[in-house]
Scaffold this active site. Structure first.
Site, mmCIF file in Angstrom:
data_model
loop_
_atom_site.group_PDB
_atom_site.id
_atom_site.type_symbol
_atom_site.label_atom_id
_atom_site.label_comp_id
_atom_site.label_asym_id
_atom_site.label_seq_id
_atom_site.Cartn_x
_atom_site.Cartn_y
_atom_site.Cartn_z
ATOM 1 N N GLN A 1 0.806 -1.216 0.000
ATOM 2 C CA GLN A 1 0.000 0.000 0.000
ATOM 3 C C GLN A 1 0.838 1.265 0.000
ATOM 4 O OE1 GLN A 1 -1.692 -0.966 4.086
ATOM 5 N NE2 GLN A 1 -1.551 1.263 4.285
ATOM 6 N N CYS B 1 -5.260 0.719 3.783
ATOM 7 C CA CYS B 1 -5.383 -0.668 4.235
ATOM 8 C C CYS B 1 -6.823 -1.168 4.115
ATOM 9 C CB CYS B 1 -4.891 -0.807 5.669
ATOM 10 S SG CYS B 1 -5.755 0.266 6.847
ATOM 11 N N HIS C 1 -6.187 -0.440 11.816
ATOM 12 C CA HIS C 1 -5.617 -1.036 10.609
ATOM 13 C C HIS C 1 -6.508 -2.189 10.155
ATOM 14 C CE1 HIS C 1 -2.539 -2.019 7.701
ATOM 15 N NE2 HIS C 1 -2.383 -3.231 8.184
ATOM 16 N N ASN D 1 -1.584 -9.084 5.148
ATOM 17 C CA ASN D 1 -1.414 -7.646 5.303
ATOM 18 C C ASN D 1 -1.154 -7.009 3.936
ATOM 19 O OD1 ASN D 1 -1.193 -5.170 6.569
ATOM 20 N ND2 ASN D 1 0.480 -5.778 7.923
#
Length: 319
Positions: A125, A131, A267, A287
């Site tokens: 990202q 996110c 997040h 992630n």
């Protein structure tokens, strides 16, 4: 005298900065700096972060903690810079929203949805707090793969540009967003392929195009109920989840658990499975910080403690 002392200190930093560890870090992550002064500043940050990593890993070696830390592409970042990545915003649950209804079947004792071909590669990202868009796109990609038999990347940029407050959604581009609100956008408007609408790392003008996927709705799991989340991940597929990530900047592997981890989310990641390691049950989560972070871009987070607020606001789409 002070000028000479400053010069000596500066030279010590630069010479010390030529350590093998620093050289390897710069080479691996293609790090360059505009000036020697900036490189010296970055090295000072790097050195402090590495010292903290080594101190933690001594505890891991002694069996005092269940996870270890590692150098990654953020190891020359300050905490303030790291916090630019944090873009998940709280969702206000309502009485009328849909919640996950238990499947009524016994879910597998462990599952990794990557093995079923419904999880795309780990993305990066960058410094944009997008996110939430990556987490939602991941849940949609799983749904799309189940529906079509094709695993294709969907457009995070589409969500970043179009699921905005100006358009009536609780998302603010690189400044953060709410996964449920992003899914509401997809229900209303659909989402495009990544190749047709690639990621830019900034919020840009909304370029609404004919969607490749439009959903009928989305479902939240029961707030703070990990058993409900377990049933959803085990029976439905990848689920968007939000966590507090203040303590995982340097995560390298093992099963993360830390009683001081806040349950205030900041997040968004993607729960792609769960399992057990060294007697600890864990969530497996994808992630969006690239593959140099964590376990090739993934984290194992202990299950059963609502660690870092993992069960606070999960959600997934349906057709």
């Amino acid at each position: 005298m002070w000028a000479k002392l400053a010069l000596v200190i500066y030279l010590i930093i630069i010479v010390d900065g030529n350590s093998q560890e620093w050289k390897e870090f710069k080479a691996k992550h293609a790090k360059t700096y505009p000036t020697k002064t900036e490189e010296a500043r970055r090295y000072k940050i790097f050195k402090s972060n590495v010292e903290s990593i080594k101190e933690h890993n001594l505890k891991y070696e002694r069996g005092e903690v269940t996870w270890y830390q590692a150098i990654n592409h953020m190891s020359d970042w300050t905490v303030k810079e790291f916090r630019q990545l944090l873009g998940a915003m709280p969702y206000n649950h309502t009485k009328n929203e849909k919640f996950h209804v238990p499947s009524g079947v016994k879910v597998p004792s462990s599952i990794d949805w990557r093995d079923y071909g419904v999880v795309t590669e780990v993305q990066q990202q960058g410094s944009c707090g997008a996110c939430w868009a990556f987490s939602v796109a991941g849940a949609l990609e799983g749904l799309y793969a189940f529906r079509t038999g094709q695993l294709l990347q969907l457009s995070e940029q589409n969500l970043l540009d179009c699921a905005t407050a100006a358009n009536g959604y609780d998302c603010n581009g690189c400044s953060g967003g709410v996964p449920q609100s992003a899914l509401q956008y997809v229900q209303d408007n659909g989402i495009d392929y990544y190749d047709e609408y690639p990621y830019e790392e900034i919020e840009d003008t909304c370029r609404q195009q004919p969607p490749v996927l439009q959903i009928s709705g989305y479902t939240s799991t029961v707030q703070n109920d990990e058993n409900n989340l377990l049933d959803a991940v085990g029976s439905v597929g990848p689920v968007s989840v939000c966590i507090n990530c203040d303590l995982i900047m340097n995560y390298g592997g093992g099963v993360f658990q830390d009683s001081s981890c806040s349950q205030t989310i900041n997040h968004a990641v993607l729960a792609v499975g769960y399992g057990s390691e060294n007697g600890l049950n864990y969530w497996l989560m994808k992630n969006s910080w690239g593959t140099s972070w964590g376990i090739d871009g993934y984290i194992k987070m202990v299950m059963g403690q609502n660690m870092c607020g993992v069960a606070s606001q999960p959600c997934y789409p349906y057709l």
